[in-house]
Design an enzyme around this catalytic site. Structure first.
Site, PDB file in Angstrom:
ATOM      1  N   TRP A   1     -22.395 -40.514  21.776  1.00  0.00           N
ATOM      2  CA  TRP A   1     -22.791 -39.099  21.859  1.00  0.00           C
ATOM      3  C   TRP A   1     -23.630 -38.706  20.634  1.00  0.00           C
ATOM      4  O   TRP A   1     -24.545 -37.908  20.724  1.00  0.00           O
ATOM      5  CB  TRP A   1     -21.525 -38.225  21.946  1.00  0.00           C
ATOM      6  CG  TRP A   1     -21.808 -36.741  21.921  1.00  0.00           C
ATOM      7  CD1 TRP A   1     -22.036 -35.941  22.997  1.00  0.00           C
ATOM      8  CD2 TRP A   1     -21.902 -35.894  20.767  1.00  0.00           C
ATOM      9  NE1 TRP A   1     -22.265 -34.651  22.594  1.00  0.00           N
ATOM     10  CE2 TRP A   1     -22.184 -34.594  21.230  1.00  0.00           C
ATOM     11  CE3 TRP A   1     -21.775 -36.102  19.401  1.00  0.00           C
ATOM     12  CZ2 TRP A   1     -22.330 -33.518  20.369  1.00  0.00           C
ATOM     13  CZ3 TRP A   1     -21.924 -35.025  18.547  1.00  0.00           C
ATOM     14  CH2 TRP A   1     -22.200 -33.757  19.029  1.00  0.00           C
ATOM     15  N   HIS A   2     -23.272 -39.326  19.485  1.00  0.00           N
ATOM     16  CA  HIS A   2     -23.972 -38.953  18.257  1.00  0.00           C
ATOM     17  C   HIS A   2     -25.422 -39.407  18.239  1.00  0.00           C
ATOM     18  O   HIS A   2     -26.247 -38.832  17.546  1.00  0.00           O
ATOM     19  CB  HIS A   2     -23.245 -39.526  17.030  1.00  0.00           C
ATOM     20  CG  HIS A   2     -22.019 -38.751  16.686  1.00  0.00           C
ATOM     21  ND1 HIS A   2     -20.826 -38.933  17.348  1.00  0.00           N
ATOM     22  CD2 HIS A   2     -21.793 -37.780  15.772  1.00  0.00           C
ATOM     23  CE1 HIS A   2     -19.928 -38.109  16.846  1.00  0.00           C
ATOM     24  NE2 HIS A   2     -20.483 -37.397  15.893  1.00  0.00           N
ATOM     25  N   GLY A   3     -25.731 -40.467  18.968  1.00  0.00           N
ATOM     26  CA  GLY A   3     -27.127 -40.895  18.972  1.00  0.00           C
ATOM     27  C   GLY A   3     -27.295 -42.229  19.652  1.00  0.00           C
ATOM     28  O   GLY A   3     -26.332 -42.982  19.838  1.00  0.00           O
TER      29      GLY A   3
ATOM     30  N   PHE B   1     -28.344 -34.845  17.025  1.00  0.00           N
ATOM     31  CA  PHE B   1     -27.354 -35.453  17.925  1.00  0.00           C
ATOM     32  C   PHE B   1     -27.349 -34.770  19.291  1.00  0.00           C
ATOM     33  O   PHE B   1     -27.889 -33.743  19.491  1.00  0.00           O
ATOM     34  CB  PHE B   1     -25.957 -35.391  17.320  1.00  0.00           C
ATOM     35  CG  PHE B   1     -25.845 -36.168  16.036  1.00  0.00           C
ATOM     36  CD1 PHE B   1     -26.704 -37.251  15.792  1.00  0.00           C
ATOM     37  CD2 PHE B   1     -24.938 -35.829  15.079  1.00  0.00           C
ATOM     38  CE1 PHE B   1     -26.615 -37.971  14.608  1.00  0.00           C
ATOM     39  CE2 PHE B   1     -24.831 -36.532  13.897  1.00  0.00           C
ATOM     40  CZ  PHE B   1     -25.681 -37.597  13.655  1.00  0.00           C
TER      41      PHE B   1
ATOM     42  N   GLY C   1     -17.831 -41.403  22.308  1.00  0.00           N
ATOM     43  CA  GLY C   1     -18.004 -40.379  21.268  1.00  0.00           C
ATOM     44  C   GLY C   1     -19.048 -40.814  20.255  1.00  0.00           C
ATOM     45  O   GLY C   1     -19.874 -40.012  19.804  1.00  0.00           O
TER      46      GLY C   1
END
Lengths: 464, 485
Positions: free
Chosen positions: A321-323, A464, A318
């Protein structure tokens, strides 16, 4: 094209006039065209990528639906997952992983290599990739049937209100809204207008103004402890206002078109533990991770250790996933640890009053935001050091101005979250008398007009 | 559709937005005068406020960029103070056009306009500062529509309308400063740190906008420069283009000014009142400049000395042009009366302290006191609705310097009074006097007071005409106020 821009205002007004006068079939076609124009406003090349992804997944979704054997279905699903994650991985993580590889090779003494490419990150790619994955996986799980209409599927992928930063919609929810006739109820219209206005307020007034304060402190050489603390609290409000603002605007826009999007935030800073927090923060992503990653990994079956492992893995992914950055991985890991640690702690903490549990957990979230916001571990260490080991409060006029501004811009979102929390309602003012609601509108309007940034600032979650 | 209308009606009836909108409208209407009188972001704001509140009636106005502004700042010359409307490059020629337009609405037309601008033909309202200098400032409806028509950018126009309708939006940075002690953008530039958010390079909107710009046959500045020339031509005001000086080392400015002058020569084939002063373009040493383009104190002193006499000569040339244009118009005017075409014995009727007799076609007025008065033939113009003016021309010989006046009245029952009079200075010797009347006076009686001394006054010619002057009353008075030949 940002929601908070005059270009979008003209675009949407023109679109909407035509939209309301069209039949359902033409509304969908117009929506698809508008979605592509909206997306192409950033870079026309993004349109080619989203078109390619749409074509491939439409085809694969239908193939999964038609395949008779489980083995064939699995292979096609795997193709879909590999294709979607491959595209996402290439555009978002290629340079990150090749840099890691180059560092490893250099560390092993195998020379200085560079495999980096000039890659532009398409806006919202993480959002629509996850949305598409949910579609093919749900077909595989036989929870939905593949759609026959390519144009409907294309609209499901590109629906512009939520294309760039969610909420991540499931096909089970959005596809029926696309295919069936939509109605415009006055209640939905009223709520949608308010949500858009409030979202605009959160973005242009709260998030954009706080971002200036936060960046000025985080990017300064050696900020004092008080300023870092203030900036961290401010960032907590900023990121919430930015993302909740976008989600509200997306819901508002979709609402006036007759669509209902899922709620993405539900007073997250009034959570007492990480489990509550992830049920209230970026709900569409956390539920996606729960349904398509955590549960398939085993979920909470198999004891506390396995549950903790699954939580930790899910949260690291997770975070990623943001970066493509180690700091996002650390942030994900931190939340994974929190979730795992709170499993046994939850009952023991019950002896504390709820407000204290909320306050304690809010500070843990803020600690996480420092990881999220810092550019690298060195900066993070410096920030920590200034708060915990070298706390200074040089009482100067600029500190008072900072404090005044943080309080001024934070007051409304905090109060509004409190009302949402107390009333358990998304729009707690909906039941207020007409004149009170009018006063709220006037207040929000003047806050936006006077304190809002007139230049459209990008949303944090767009990258993102 | 009917369902939508039904829902819309229910939506409006129960929606809190309606009372909110009424409340906002009331606040905006009442707050506007206070904000506009108290908050100024920059020189454009101040200049527009001054143009609204004050009158200048200057004999000459200057337009241009900040270089031009610096050159003409607080300048006075022999015929009065220049109205310096030169402001800032960010306003482009578009802003200059609206400055002149607003100026002409409230002031007498000047004798001449000088444009001192490095890039009068460049600019498509795409600069970073355009929002704060054009969209935020030039918000009269006519200005909004005129810019919208040429810019063809709906978002640009909507923002101008927002500035027009919402004074709180226009003055938001000042209000932030007032309420919070700081503003989120620089009040002067209107931009936050890091500049304004531009459209992405490969974005569809940007591509369409670039394509649209490529299709343009002329830049927006070129369009408005032509409009300035047209507007001034209609008022018979000459426009002089004075290229600002540049650094010897700066070849870019050479090219820019060269292009502008070429374009002006092309325009000159259509507009006779445009004068590009290419020969006035000066190259000065680098130590005359405070930066790449602006003159420093040394530069201004060295540039001003020759410029002063040049401005005088420009003004004289402009006056000469007006005089010639006026005399030409007068010659073409419709005759109302003429001494040489009438019975000279009954042409003048003595009213007070005057004896009139004829001598070889001339009329001799002998004044017996200090207030001689004779009545001229009555005026009766047939075309009363035209903008033409009644002008009386008198060739008068006087023994001493004095003051001649013509009083007018609309009918015989009213007395003559000072408020309805036109005067001219009379020198000893021969004088050619033109008395120009307000365009409200087209019919009535006129009384001629040849001077304020006892003695002989000889009227060699007296004629009245209805003249198409194409220029303002005030300017014509200035033209002949000193009875210059």
């Amino acid at each position: 094209m940002q929601f908070n821009s005059f270009t979008f205002l003209v675009f949407f007004a023109t679109f909407y006039v035509i939209y309301v006068s069209c039949s359902h079939k033409w509304q969908n076609r117009l929506l698809l065209l508008a979605s592509y124009i909206f997306y192409g406003a950033w870079d026309y090349r993004f349109m080619l990528l989203i078109c390619l992804t749409t074509i491939v997944n439409y085809f694969l979704g239908n193939q999964i639906g038609r395949a008779y054997s489980d083995g064939a279905r699995k292979k096609i699903l795997l193709t879909s997952v590999v294709f979607n994650l491959g595209v996402l991985g290439f555009f978002k993580y290629y340079n990150f992983f090749t840099d890691v590889l180059a560092d490893i090779l250099l560390g092993l003494g195998w020379g200085d290599h560079s495999f980096s490419l000039q890659i532009i990150l398409p806006i919202g790619i993480s959002f629509y990739t996850f949305q598409i994955l949910s579609y093919t996986i749900d077909i595989y799980r036989k929870q939905i049937s593949p759609t026959d209409s390519f144009l409907d599927f294309a609209l499901f992928v590109a629906f512009f209100p939520q294309l760039c930063a969610g909420p991540i919609m499931r096909a089970t929810n959005l596809m029926p809204q696309i295919t069936s006739h939509r109605t415009f109820s006055p209640v939905l219209l009223k709520t949608s207008c308010f949500l858009f206005l409030f979202g605009l307020f959160e973005k242009t007034v709260v998030a954009d103004n706080l971002s200036v304060l936060v960046d000025s402190i985080y990017n300064s050489g050696a900020p004092d402890g008080f300023s870092v603390l203030l900036a961290t609290y401010a960032f907590a409000i900023q990121i919430f206002a930015d993302f909740d603002g976008y989600s509200n605007m997306a819901k508002g826009l979709a609402g006036v078109m007759g669509f209902t999007l899922v709620t993405n935030f539900d007073a997250p800073y009034f959570s007492e533990n990480p489990s509550q927090f992830w049920n209230r923060w970026h709900i569409s992503l956390s539920s996606w991770l729960r349904d398509y990653l955590y549960i398939p990994l085993g979920g909470n079956r198999g004891g506390m250790l396995k549950t903790a492992r699954n939580l930790f893995t899910t949260m690291i992914l997770g975070g990623l996933w943001h970066g493509a950055s180690w700091m996002f991985i650390y942030w994900g890991a931190f939340h994974g640890i929190l979730l795992a640690v709170y499993l046994p702690l939850n009952k023991k903490l019950a002896c504390f009053p709820p407000w204290l549990r909320k306050l304690m957990f809010f500070h843990l979230i803020c600690f996480g935001w420092m990881l999220f916001k810092a550019h690298n571990p060195v900066q993070f260490n410096g920030l920590l050091h200034s708060i915990f080991f070298n706390f200074q409060f040089p009482f100067q006029p600029q500190h008072l101005i900072l404090l005044k501004q943080v309080l001024f811009y934070s007051a409304v979102p905090v109060l509004y979250q409190y009302l949402q929390y107390r009333k358990s309602a998304e729009t707690p003012i909906a039941e207020w008398p007409l004149m009170s609601r009018s006063a709220v509108y006037v207040f929000l309007f003047y806050m936006i007009v006077i304190f809002g940034f007139s230049e459209a600032q990008s949303f944090i979650y767009f990258k993102f | 559709m009917s369902l939508i209308l039904k829902n819309a009606s229910a939506f409006l009836r129960n929606n809190a937005m309606l009372p909110a909108l009424v409340c906002i409208a009331v606040i905006e209407i009442f707050i506007h005068p206070y904000l506009s009188a108290n908050y100024f972001s920059h020189e454009v704001d101040r200049l527009l406020f001054m143009l609204e509140k004050d009158t200048f009636n200057s004999p000459m106005i200057t337009i241009g960029d900040s270089v031009g502004h610096g050159i003409f700042a607080d300048w006075e010359f022999s015929r009065g103070k220049i109205a310096n409307l030169a402001c800032n490059q960010a306003t482009e020629t578009t802003g200059q056009y609206f400055f002149i337009k607003r100026y002409l609405k409230k002031n007498h037309a000047p004798h001449a306009v000088i444009s001192c601008d490095r890039t009068p033909m460049l600019g498509n309202l795409q600069q970073n500062l355009t929002e704060n200098y054009i969209q935020r400032c030039f918000t009269e409806w006519s200005e909004v529509f005129e810019i919208a028509r040429i810019k063809v950018d709906p978002a640009f126009t909507v923002k101008m309308i927002a500035y027009k309708l919402l004074p709180t939006f226009k003055y938001r940075l000042h209000l932030q400063q007032r309420i919070l002690g700081s503003s989120n953008s620089n009040i002067y530039s209107g931009m936050s740190e890091g500049g304004s958010a531009a459209q992405p390079d490969n974005g569809l909107i940007r591509l369409i906008s670039d394509y649209k710009e490529r299709l343009r046959e002329e830049s927006i500045s070129q369009h408005f420069f032509t409009k300035i020339v047209e507007m001034l031509e209609a008022e018979n005001i000459p426009l002089y283009y004075l290229p600002p000086p540049s650094k010897i080392s700066n070849n870019d400015t050479d090219r820019l000014i060269g292009n502008s002058i070429t374009e002006m020569h092309r325009l000159k084939t259509h507009f006779s009142n445009l004068y590009p002063l290419a020969e006035e373009y000066k190259r000065l040493p680098a130590d005359h400049f405070s930066d790449d383009v602006h003159l420093n104190e040394t530069g201004l002193i060295s540039y001003h000395a020759p410029l002063r006499s040049r401005i005088e000569s420009i003004m004289n040339a402009a006056l000469q042009l007006h005089r010639e244009a006026f005399l030409h118009s007068f010659a073409q005017g419709r005759n109302l009366f003429n001494l040489h075409e009438s019975n000279s014995n009954s042409f003048l009727y003595p009213l007070h302290e005057a004896i009139v007799h004829t001598e070889t076609g001339m009329l001799v007025i002998t004044s017996t006191g200090k207030d001689p008065a004779v009545e001229l033939p009555p005026i009766s113009a047939i075309d009363k609705e035209t903008g033409d003016r009644v002008v009386i021309h008198i060739d008068l010989e006087s023994k001493e310097d004095t003051l001649a006046k013509i009083y007018y009245r609309f009918d015989g029952t009213q007395p003559y009074d000072e408020t309805k009079s036109v005067m001219q200075v009379v020198k000893s010797g021969e004088n050619r006097l033109f008395f120009i009347f307000p365009n409200t006076f087209k019919e009535g009686q006129v009384r001629f007071d040849p001077g304020e001394r006892e003695g002989i006054y000889v009227v060699k010619q007296a004629e009245a005409k209805l003249v198409n002057t194409r220029t303002s009353h005030g300017k014509l008075h200035a033209l002949f106020e000193a009875n210059r030949q």
